[in-house]
Design an enzyme around this catalytic site. Structure first.
Site, PDB file in Angstrom:
ATOM      1  N   ASP A  62      21.226   0.733  39.201  1.00 39.29           N
ATOM      2  CA  ASP A  62      21.858   1.881  39.851  1.00 39.29           C
ATOM      3  C   ASP A  62      21.342   2.117  41.261  1.00 39.29           C
ATOM      4  OD1 ASP A  62      23.824   2.885  37.998  1.00 39.29           O
ATOM      5  OD2 ASP A  62      22.165   3.441  36.678  1.00 39.29           O
TER       6      ASP A  62
ATOM      7  N   ASN B 271      -2.179  -6.167  35.697  1.00 44.80           N
ATOM      8  CA  ASN B 271      -1.806  -6.972  36.857  1.00 44.80           C
ATOM      9  C   ASN B 271      -1.503  -8.417  36.461  1.00 44.80           C
ATOM     10  OD1 ASN B 271      -1.335  -7.182  39.685  1.00 44.80           O
ATOM     11  ND2 ASN B 271      -3.305  -8.190  39.951  1.00 44.80           N
TER      12      ASN B 271
ATOM     13  N   ASP C  64       8.928 -10.564  48.560  1.00 41.17           N
ATOM     14  CA  ASP C  64       7.613 -10.022  48.906  1.00 41.17           C
ATOM     15  C   ASP C  64       7.295 -10.021  50.397  1.00 41.17           C
ATOM     16  OD1 ASP C  64       5.125  -8.882  48.035  1.00 41.17           O
ATOM     17  OD2 ASP C  64       4.152 -10.803  48.392  1.00 41.17           O
TER      18      ASP C  64
ATOM     19  N   CYS D 294       5.702  -1.788  43.178  1.00 39.03           N
ATOM     20  CA  CYS D 294       6.592  -0.624  43.322  1.00 39.03           C
ATOM     21  C   CYS D 294       8.066  -1.026  43.292  1.00 39.03           C
ATOM     22  CB  CYS D 294       6.274   0.125  44.609  1.00 39.03           C
ATOM     23  SG  CYS D 294       4.761   1.109  44.543  1.00 39.03           S
TER      24      CYS D 294
ATOM     25  N   HIS E 170       5.460  -7.085  54.896  1.00 35.82           N
ATOM     26  CA  HIS E 170       5.383  -7.045  53.429  1.00 35.82           C
ATOM     27  C   HIS E 170       6.721  -6.523  52.913  1.00 35.82           C
ATOM     28  CE1 HIS E 170       3.087  -5.340  49.690  1.00 35.82           C
ATOM     29  NE2 HIS E 170       3.566  -6.544  49.460  1.00 35.82           N
TER      30      HIS E 170
ATOM     31  N   ASN F 199      12.218  -6.245  41.527  1.00 32.13           N
ATOM     32  CA  ASN F 199      13.372  -5.697  40.808  1.00 32.13           C
ATOM     33  C   ASN F 199      14.543  -5.460  41.755  1.00 32.13           C
ATOM     34  OD1 ASN F 199      11.828  -5.712  38.515  1.00 32.13           O
ATOM     35  ND2 ASN F 199      11.552  -3.502  38.392  1.00 32.13           N
TER      36      ASN F 199
ATOM     37  N   LYS G   2      -0.932 -13.607  50.891  1.00 27.45           N
ATOM     38  CA  LYS G   2      -1.253 -12.424  51.691  1.00 27.45           C
ATOM     39  C   LYS G   2      -2.139 -12.774  52.888  1.00 27.45           C
ATOM     40  CE  LYS G   2       0.627  -9.700  48.483  1.00 27.45           C
ATOM     41  NZ  LYS G   2       1.981  -9.173  48.611  1.00 27.45           N
TER      42      LYS G   2
ATOM     43  N   SER H 214       2.708  -3.035  46.646  1.00 28.02           N
ATOM     44  CA  SER H 214       2.713  -3.924  45.488  1.00 28.02           C
ATOM     45  C   SER H 214       2.989  -3.140  44.214  1.00 28.02           C
ATOM     46  CB  SER H 214       1.364  -4.644  45.381  1.00 28.02           C
ATOM     47  OG  SER H 214       1.172  -5.503  46.468  1.00 28.02           O
TER      48      SER H 214
ATOM     49  N   TYR I 146      -8.459 -15.845  41.936  1.00 33.70           N
ATOM     50  CA  TYR I 146      -7.266 -15.129  41.486  1.00 33.70           C
ATOM     51  C   TYR I 146      -6.302 -14.807  42.627  1.00 33.70           C
ATOM     52  CZ  TYR I 146      -4.329 -12.085  38.723  1.00 33.70           C
ATOM     53  OH  TYR I 146      -3.255 -11.551  38.061  1.00 33.70           O
ATOM     54  N   GLY I 147      -5.040 -15.040  42.396  1.00 31.50           N
ATOM     55  CA  GLY I 147      -3.939 -14.493  43.184  1.00 31.50           C
ATOM     56  C   GLY I 147      -4.142 -14.529  44.680  1.00 31.50           C
ATOM     57  N   GLY I 148      -3.897 -13.364  45.309  1.00 30.13           N
ATOM     58  CA  GLY I 148      -3.968 -13.277  46.754  1.00 30.13           C
ATOM     59  C   GLY I 148      -5.336 -13.531  47.327  1.00 30.13           C
TER      60      GLY I 148
ATOM     61  N   ARG J   6      -6.576  -8.459  43.593  1.00 32.61           N
ATOM     62  CA  ARG J   6      -7.102  -8.510  44.953  1.00 32.61           C
ATOM     63  C   ARG J   6      -8.325  -7.593  45.055  1.00 32.61           C
ATOM     64  NH1 ARG J   6      -4.204  -5.823  47.920  1.00 32.61           N
ATOM     65  NH2 ARG J   6      -2.381  -5.346  46.650  1.00 32.61           N
TER      66      ARG J   6
ATOM     67  N   ARG K 100       0.504 -11.767  35.825  1.00 32.80           N
ATOM     68  CA  ARG K 100       1.459 -12.321  36.791  1.00 32.80           C
ATOM     69  C   ARG K 100       2.249 -13.494  36.228  1.00 32.80           C
ATOM     70  NH1 ARG K 100       1.849  -9.778  42.045  1.00 32.80           N
ATOM     71  NH2 ARG K 100       0.135  -8.270  42.041  1.00 32.80           N
TER      72      ARG K 100
END
Length: 602
Positions: free
Chosen positions: A505, A375, A285, A262, A238, A266, A218, A260, A209-211, A69, A377
């Protein structure tokens, strides 16, 4: 086609302006998706991956000038400069339209203009919104097939007069007659990603590219939708959405806002380490939340796929993401193995002995550079996720019981902290800060305030955004509003190593959140909020030193006091539009911290 006269007129006018060789209305079919993949492979944009290891999947490698971005070229073109606020780049809408009209004139010569009707959210959902993206990029068409509901069914839902967000995109690389095309066409020198909030328009030029180019993501789902949400009384955020179920079968849903790269994906796809607990994915997201008839906030994931950061994703960190992307996926800027599979950093314990990197160069572990772009993807259908929730496409959404905020902080911020109220939770969201990552261009590793993880994505003045959050809370029944928590999986010890194991965990933190919502979890009041009481966090079977746990749950009074000048400076940016409620929360925090410092004899 469509009988929507406004849509047809816009498409015709755009074709006249951009001058493509042909215009194709996307129908959303599998045949169309396969045609886009073949087109990219034929053009040298993509390569097929090994059909046994990665069926029906391709690897795409972009131009090095087009990898993330571009926040510095992303503009909010509101009519009033003050309405864009201090966190956005603003341009006068009339002046920007003049510039863009000049750029888009003839911009699609030698290319096909694709018209992509798409629905953000399940088609027909009362929370969903419809958009139409016009693009000259087969890469965008293929990715939108995975990331949204596209095609003829959307036109049917739009009808003859329905509202839609207009998105116009071009890679900004017109082709002269018989000229050879680039494998990744873009305009390295000129990029604009422009949002016109009052007219619900997005114009994107120069990047593929992407966003920057997948305008449903986004651009629509956050920047334009945040304005729609403000005007209509809901929230466009977000945030991931997950469902967590305890061993007795009781389930609740959680939304979580992290910047993003972070760990949203996961967490959304976590395999809990606690026996009997399960997590299901609704979205990884973006969350759109509206009050339901029951008075609770209900959320949908407006997307249909995952556009995940590849580096760091592995069978250890996120086995469900790895399994989701085993087939029918698009990989961008990853390395490729000699046997035709993709690879990226941390995908395996040790790198393969030889690869071709994302820039098409031979690579070995001795090369001294990254094999995949930081980055890089994967785009993959959400329906393939092994832990996708049965409710992920519920038109009415899922009821949200808790909202988490968090970011990458090596110090100060504890493992988990519960807000004292909705207003205090809004304050915690407003002061979120995180160490930057490679998901956006610019410095990596510096600390920046990223309120609600919306810094690059709020489509209007962020002071007004804070006020909107307070307004939403004031309209809801306090007993039915989600509880708000602040988490930090990334706190480090003096040796620079993470104190908390993270990944599965993190279910231990979610369990405490679950128990707090259910009224059984124990907490202690501190100057910054409510933290787990001694013994309240389930640490059974966890090999983490008592000293590390103590540090993870310690309120660093001196550290928080040291943060206060930065929070004041952060708030000063919003001027008179900073809500009084947040000023009150900051003053109350200062008072509590000062009292704690005096009590400790500092």
């Amino acid at each position: 086609m469509t009988n929507h006269s406004e849509l047809k007129a816009w498409v015709d006018a755009t074709a006249a302006q951009c001058q493509p060789d042909e215009v194709v209305w996307c129908d959303g079919s599998e045949h169309e998706f396969q045609a886009m993949l073949r087109l990219m492979v034929h053009a040298g944009t993509a390569m097929w991956l090994d059909s046994e290891r990665r069926p029906n999947s391709i690897l795409v490698r972009s131009d090095p000038a087009d990898v993330a971005r571009v926040e510095e070229f992303t503009f909010i073109c509101s009519r009033g400069r003050e309405d864009a606020g201090p966190t956005n780049h603003w341009r006068d809408p009339a002046e920007m339209k003049t510039t863009l009209n000049g750029l888009f004139a003839g911009a699609m010569k030698g290319r096909t203009m694709f018209v992509i009707p798409y629905s953000m959210g399940p088609i027909g959902s009362p929370i969903a919104k419809i958009g139409v993206e016009i693009t000259d990029s087969p890469y965008v068409v293929a990715n939108m097939h995975l990331m949204a509901r596209v095609g003829t069914r959307v036109l049917g839902a739009l009808g003859e007069g329905g509202e839609f967000v207009r998105g116009l995109h071009s890679v900004g690389a017109p082709l002269a007659a018989n000229a050879a095309d680039s494998p990744w066409p873009c305009n390295a020198a000129t990029k604009f990603i422009c949002h016109f909030p009052e007219t619900r328009e997005i114009w994107s030029y120069g990047s593929g590219y992407g966003g920057n180019a997948l305008l449903g993501k986004k651009c629509h789902a956050l920047r334009i939708a945040s304005v729609q949400a403000r005007d209509e009384g809901w929230l466009a955020e977000h945030m991931l959405i997950l469902g967590i179920t305890n061993p007795e079968g009781k389930k609740m849903y959680v939304a979580a806002a992290f910047p993003s790269a972070c760990g949203k994906t996961n967490l959304a796809m976590m395999n809990p380490t606690l026996p009997g607990w399960t997590v299901e994915t609704v979205g990884d997201d973006i969350a759109w939340m509206k009050f339901g008839p029951d008075g609770r906030l209900h959320a949908i994931n407006p997307e249909a796929g995952f556009f995940g950061v590849a580096p760091g994703t592995s069978m250890k960190s996120n086995p469900n993401a790895m399994r989701t992307a085993e087939a029918n996926s698009i990989f961008t800027n990853c390395a490729v193995t000699p046997d035709g599979d993709v690879w990226w950093e941390e995908m395996s314990d040790a790198p393969p002995p030889a690869l071709v990197d994302w820039l098409r160069r031979p690579w070995t572990p001795a090369s001294g550079r990254k094999a995949a772009h930081p980055n890089a993807r994967f785009t993959t259908p959400a329906r393939q996720c092994p832990v996708i929730s049965s409710e992920w496409e519920s038109p009415t959404g899922v009821p949200i019981s808790a909202i988490l905020f968090g970011g990458r902080r090596a110090g100060v911020v504890p493992l988990v902290n519960e807000a004292l109220s909705w207003q205090h939770g809004t304050f915690l969201g407003s002061i979120m800060s995180s160490e930057t990552t490679a998901a956006a261009t610019g410095a990596v590793g510096s600390l920046r305030h990223d309120p609600f993880a919306m810094l690059p994505f709020c489509g209007y003045h962020m002071g007004d955004y804070f006020a909107h959050w307070l307004e939403v809370g004031s309209h809801g029944d306090a007993k039915k509003l989600p509880r708000i928590f602040y988490v930090n999986w990334f706190r480090k010890g003096a040796d620079g190593k993470f104190l908390w194991p993270g990944y599965g965990d993190n279910s231990r933190v979610l369990k405490w959140v679950f128990e707090r919502v259910m009224g059984t979890g124990q907490a202690v009041d501190t100057p910054i909020g409510r933290l787990p009481a001694p013994g309240a966090l389930d640490l059974s079977g966890l090999r983490v030193a008592d000293e590390a746990i103590a540090q993870l749950l310690r309120v660093d009074v001196e550290g928080w006091i040291a943060e206060l000048p930065g929070i004041h400076k952060h708030f000063e940016k919003f001027g008179a539009r900073l809500p009084q409620g947040l000023k009150q929360e900051l003053a109350a925090l200062e008072k509590r911290l000062q009292a704690a410092a005096v009590g400790a004899g500092r």
